[in-house]
Design a protein around this motif. Structure first.
Motif, PDB file in Angstrom:
ATOM      1  N   PRO A 215       0.829  -1.214   0.000  1.00 34.26           N
ATOM      2  CA  PRO A 215       0.000   0.000   0.000  1.00 34.26           C
ATOM      3  C   PRO A 215       0.860   1.260   0.000  1.00 34.26           C
ATOM      4  N   THR A 216       0.347   2.318  -0.598  1.00 30.36           N
ATOM      5  CA  THR A 216       1.096   3.571  -0.687  1.00 30.36           C
ATOM      6  C   THR A 216       0.650   4.587   0.363  1.00 30.36           C
ATOM      7  N   SER A 217       0.041   4.129   1.431  1.00 29.65           N
ATOM      8  CA  SER A 217      -0.459   5.047   2.459  1.00 29.65           C
ATOM      9  C   SER A 217       0.662   5.870   3.080  1.00 29.65           C
ATOM     10  N   GLY A 218       1.894   5.334   3.084  1.00 32.59           N
ATOM     11  CA  GLY A 218       3.031   6.070   3.615  1.00 32.59           C
ATOM     12  C   GLY A 218       3.845   6.772   2.554  1.00 32.59           C
ATOM     13  N   GLY A 219       3.316   6.812   1.339  1.00 35.23           N
ATOM     14  CA  GLY A 219       4.037   7.435   0.234  1.00 35.23           C
ATOM     15  C   GLY A 219       4.603   6.388  -0.710  1.00 35.23           C
ATOM     16  N   HIS A 220       4.776   6.774  -1.985  1.00 36.16           N
ATOM     17  CA  HIS A 220       5.241   5.823  -2.985  1.00 36.16           C
ATOM     18  C   HIS A 220       6.690   5.382  -2.755  1.00 36.16           C
ATOM     19  N   GLU A 221       7.561   6.293  -2.363  1.00 33.56           N
ATOM     20  CA  GLU A 221       8.963   5.924  -2.174  1.00 33.56           C
ATOM     21  C   GLU A 221       9.114   4.912  -1.049  1.00 33.56           C
ATOM     22  N   ALA A 222       8.410   5.138   0.052  1.00 34.96           N
ATOM     23  CA  ALA A 222       8.479   4.199   1.170  1.00 34.96           C
ATOM     24  C   ALA A 222       7.899   2.846   0.779  1.00 34.96           C
ATOM     25  N   ALA A 223       6.798   2.861  -0.002  1.00 33.05           N
ATOM     26  CA  ALA A 223       6.179   1.611  -0.434  1.00 33.05           C
ATOM     27  C   ALA A 223       7.109   0.834  -1.361  1.00 33.05           C
ATOM     28  N   GLU A 224       7.774   1.532  -2.277  1.00 32.88           N
ATOM     29  CA  GLU A 224       8.698   0.861  -3.192  1.00 32.88           C
ATOM     30  C   GLU A 224       9.867   0.237  -2.425  1.00 32.88           C
ATOM     31  N   TYR A 225      10.397   0.972  -1.469  1.00 31.71           N
ATOM     32  CA  TYR A 225      11.514   0.435  -0.674  1.00 31.71           C
ATOM     33  C   TYR A 225      11.075  -0.818   0.081  1.00 31.71           C
ATOM     34  N   ALA A 226       9.902  -0.743   0.698  1.00 35.38           N
ATOM     35  CA  ALA A 226       9.399  -1.889   1.454  1.00 35.38           C
ATOM     36  C   ALA A 226       9.182  -3.088   0.544  1.00 35.38           C
ATOM     37  N   LEU A 227       8.651  -2.835  -0.658  1.00 34.08           N
ATOM     38  CA  LEU A 227       8.371  -3.928  -1.586  1.00 34.08           C
ATOM     39  C   LEU A 227       9.664  -4.576  -2.072  1.00 34.08           C
ATOM     40  N   ARG A 228      10.653  -3.758  -2.453  1.00 36.69           N
ATOM     41  CA  ARG A 228      11.921  -4.305  -2.938  1.00 36.69           C
ATOM     42  C   ARG A 228      12.677  -5.051  -1.836  1.00 36.69           C
ATOM     43  N   SER A 229      12.390  -4.712  -0.575  1.00 36.31           N
ATOM     44  CA  SER A 229      13.095  -5.337   0.552  1.00 36.31           C
ATOM     45  C   SER A 229      12.363  -6.547   1.113  1.00 36.31           C
ATOM     46  N   SER A 230      11.178  -6.840   0.600  1.00 42.77           N
ATOM     47  CA  SER A 230      10.338  -7.900   1.169  1.00 42.77           C
ATOM     48  C   SER A 230      10.641  -9.250   0.522  1.00 42.77           C
ATOM     49  N   ALA A 231      11.254 -10.142   1.277  1.00 39.55           N
ATOM     50  CA  ALA A 231      11.532 -11.485   0.755  1.00 39.55           C
ATOM     51  C   ALA A 231      10.239 -12.213   0.419  1.00 39.55           C
ATOM     52  N   LYS A 232       9.208 -11.963   1.227  1.00 42.83           N
ATOM     53  CA  LYS A 232       7.906 -12.600   0.980  1.00 42.83           C
ATOM     54  C   LYS A 232       7.356 -12.185  -0.369  1.00 42.83           C
ATOM     55  N   ASP A 233       7.362 -10.883  -0.687  1.00 45.30           N
ATOM     56  CA  ASP A 233       6.789 -10.398  -1.938  1.00 45.30           C
ATOM     57  C   ASP A 233       7.636 -10.804  -3.137  1.00 45.30           C
ATOM     58  N   ILE A 234       8.966 -10.836  -2.972  1.00 47.19           N
ATOM     59  CA  ILE A 234       9.842 -11.248  -4.069  1.00 47.19           C
ATOM     60  C   ILE A 234       9.595 -12.713  -4.412  1.00 47.19           C
ATOM     61  N   ALA A 235       9.462 -13.547  -3.386  1.00 43.03           N
ATOM     62  CA  ALA A 235       9.181 -14.967  -3.632  1.00 43.03           C
ATOM     63  C   ALA A 235       7.803 -15.151  -4.251  1.00 43.03           C
ATOM     64  N   GLU A 236       6.826 -14.386  -3.770  1.00 42.44           N
ATOM     65  CA  GLU A 236       5.472 -14.460  -4.318  1.00 42.44           C
ATOM     66  C   GLU A 236       5.473 -14.114  -5.807  1.00 42.44           C
ATOM     67  N   HIS A 237       6.227 -13.084  -6.171  1.00 44.28           N
ATOM     68  CA  HIS A 237       6.285 -12.684  -7.575  1.00 44.28           C
ATOM     69  C   HIS A 237       6.963 -13.763  -8.418  1.00 44.28           C
ATOM     70  N   ARG A 238       7.992 -14.387  -7.878  1.00 46.34           N
ATOM     71  CA  ARG A 238       8.690 -15.431  -8.628  1.00 46.34           C
ATOM     72  C   ARG A 238       7.757 -16.598  -8.935  1.00 46.34           C
ATOM     73  N   TYR A 239       6.933 -17.004  -7.971  1.00 47.57           N
ATOM     74  CA  TYR A 239       5.989 -18.098  -8.219  1.00 47.57           C
ATOM     75  C   TYR A 239       5.012 -17.734  -9.334  1.00 47.57           C
ATOM     76  N   ALA A 240       4.487 -16.499  -9.290  1.00 51.18           N
ATOM     77  CA  ALA A 240       3.527 -16.074 -10.313  1.00 51.18           C
ATOM     78  C   ALA A 240       4.179 -16.015 -11.685  1.00 51.18           C
ATOM     79  N   SER A 241       5.395 -15.461 -11.756  1.00 50.42           N
ATOM     80  CA  SER A 241       6.095 -15.361 -13.032  1.00 50.42           C
ATOM     81  C   SER A 241       6.409 -16.739 -13.599  1.00 50.42           C
ATOM     82  N   ASP A 242       6.850 -17.646 -12.740  1.00 55.36           N
ATOM     83  CA  ASP A 242       7.175 -18.998 -13.203  1.00 55.36           C
ATOM     84  C   ASP A 242       5.953 -19.709 -13.767  1.00 55.36           C
ATOM     85  N   SER A 243       4.795 -19.508 -13.135  1.00 58.67           N
ATOM     86  CA  SER A 243       3.584 -20.187 -13.608  1.00 58.67           C
ATOM     87  C   SER A 243       3.188 -19.701 -14.998  1.00 58.67           C
ATOM     88  N   VAL A 244       3.317 -18.382 -15.238  1.00 60.39           N
ATOM     89  CA  VAL A 244       2.978 -17.838 -16.547  1.00 60.39           C
ATOM     90  C   VAL A 244       4.016 -18.241 -17.578  1.00 60.39           C
TER      91      VAL A 244
END
Length: 391
Positions: A215-244
């Motif tokens: 969510p961008t409730s704390g601002g876009h820059e903070a959200a991007e940093y949190a997303l790039r630093s999240s092992a959970k979200d990176i792994a989640e994206h890898r599973y989705a990309s692999d399936s496609v």
């Protein structure tokens, strides 16, 4: 005054189509619904006389469709060939008229003024906030066993308006609020999605995978940093990309090109995004490609069969046409089939009611309250359509 239903609207970046009337319509269900829908449209095209002097994507004989998420859903999938379509792109505009008999008059454009919604309220649906948090926690426990790696859990809300809902107003508001998304309205399902499942032009397929959100409730820059630093979200994206990628490998006649993951910025949320491109092998279409990819790990989970079992047992909702392919195809083989996200289904029997869904990918590192916050951010997107412009 009753508001019109039955319009079809598709708006992308610098292009779009709007149609009304029904020259042909058919419903489909079950695991073969995508193939049967393509065969039905092909049979209409084969029997039609098509005079298309414009010859651009979406001109000539064109159909719009929306499909159920589940093979067992009580909500049928529908494909419509409108009687009149008006379209536009960067090169100009066109009008297509389609009729079952030569020389028959085209259906007139609906003349009903676009109506306001009046006061709008929303509240819990079948799966409220507390039950959603419990469902996420239960899913995390299942993930800990290692039987499944990711499961997408969704919840719903009920929306009630003082005046009858006008799908044209809702779609226009979404298109204005999310110009970088694909905005749609087909069979009362209206939304603005950032995720393209299968866009085909001249046999060339493009697909976008979104998985991993903040969510961008704390601002876009903070959200991007949190997303790039999240092992959970990176792994989640890898599973989705692999399936496609696995699905496209079976459809492609050559190499698959990949770009990502990158960050996709939206007003309410940021996503990890990967784009794929490939040339389709003979026999594949945009719709059959979309059907083969559905449900991706971005909206179902991985492994697919096990994740769908968990969704049915823990989430327990009939998602209807949420998170399933929605879009259009023409007789020349062009198509856009996106995932029906950030959307609301208008009630077919009560013009004052609608139902919206939002979900998130649950991993073994997921925190239930964070997943709830993600759904709130996604709901805020579709709820913009129901709020007055000054809100």
């Amino acid at each position: 005054m009753p508001q019109p239903r039955g319009n079809v609207i598709w708006v992308g970046q610098n292009s779009g189509m709007a149609g009304w009337g029904k020259a042909a319509v058919h419903t489909f269900s079950g695991p073969d619904r995508f193939r049967h829908a393509q065969e039905w449209f092909d049979s209409i095209a084969k029997a039609s006389t098509i005079d298309d002097t414009v010859r651009r994507p979406g001109t000539g004989l064109t159909a719009f469709g929306t499909f159920s998420f589940s093979d067992e859903s009580a909500d049928v999938s529908t494909v419509i060939v409108p009687a009149v379509i008006r379209g536009w792109d960067a090169d100009g505009a066109w009008e297509t008229t389609i009729s079952q008999t030569a020389g028959s008059a085209a259906t007139s454009e609906p003349a009903t003024p676009i109506g306001d919604l009046g006061r709008v309220t929303w509240g819990p649906g079948e799966l409220d906030e507390d039950r959603f948090v419990e469902a996420v926690a239960e899913t995390v426990d299942i993930l800990a066993t290692g039987e499944v790696k990711k499961v997408v859990i969704a919840r719903d809300i009920s929306i009630v308006s003082e005046k009858p809902m006008d799908e044209r107003l809702l779609t226009a508001r979404l298109a204005r609020a999310f110009p970088s998304c694909w905005t749609f309205c087909i069979e009362g399902l209206t939304g603005a999605t950032p995720e393209m499942l299968a866009s085909v032009r001249g046999g060339h397929l493009k697909t976008r995978v979104l998985a991993g959100s903040w969510p961008t409730s704390g601002g876009h820059e903070a959200a991007e940093y949190a997303l790039r630093s999240s092992a959970k979200d990176i792994a989640e994206h890898r599973y989705a990309s692999d399936s496609v990628l696995h699905a496209i490998d079976l459809q492609a006649s050559g190499p698959v090109r990949t770009n990502g993951p990158t960050i996709l910025r939206l007003p309410n949320v940021v996503h990890l995004s990967t784009d794929f491109e490939a040339d389709l092998a003979p026999g594949w279409t945009g719709l059959t490609a979309a059907g083969a990819m559905h449900p991706t790990a971005a909206v179902g989970g991985t492994p697919t069969d096990r994740a769908l079992e968990v969704i049915a047992r823990i989430e327990g909702l009939d998602r209807g046409r949420y998170a399933a392919p929605v879009g259009w195809m023409d007789a020349a083989g062009n198509a856009d089939w996106a995932l029906a996200l950030r959307c609301a289904q208008l009630d077919a029997d009560n013009p004052h009611q609608a139902r919206a869904f939002a979900g998130g990918g649950v991993m073994d590192r997921s925190v239930p309250q964070q997943e709830l916050a993600e759904t709130e951010a996604k709901f805020s997107a579709v709820l913009r359509a129901f709020e007055p412009p000054s809100a």
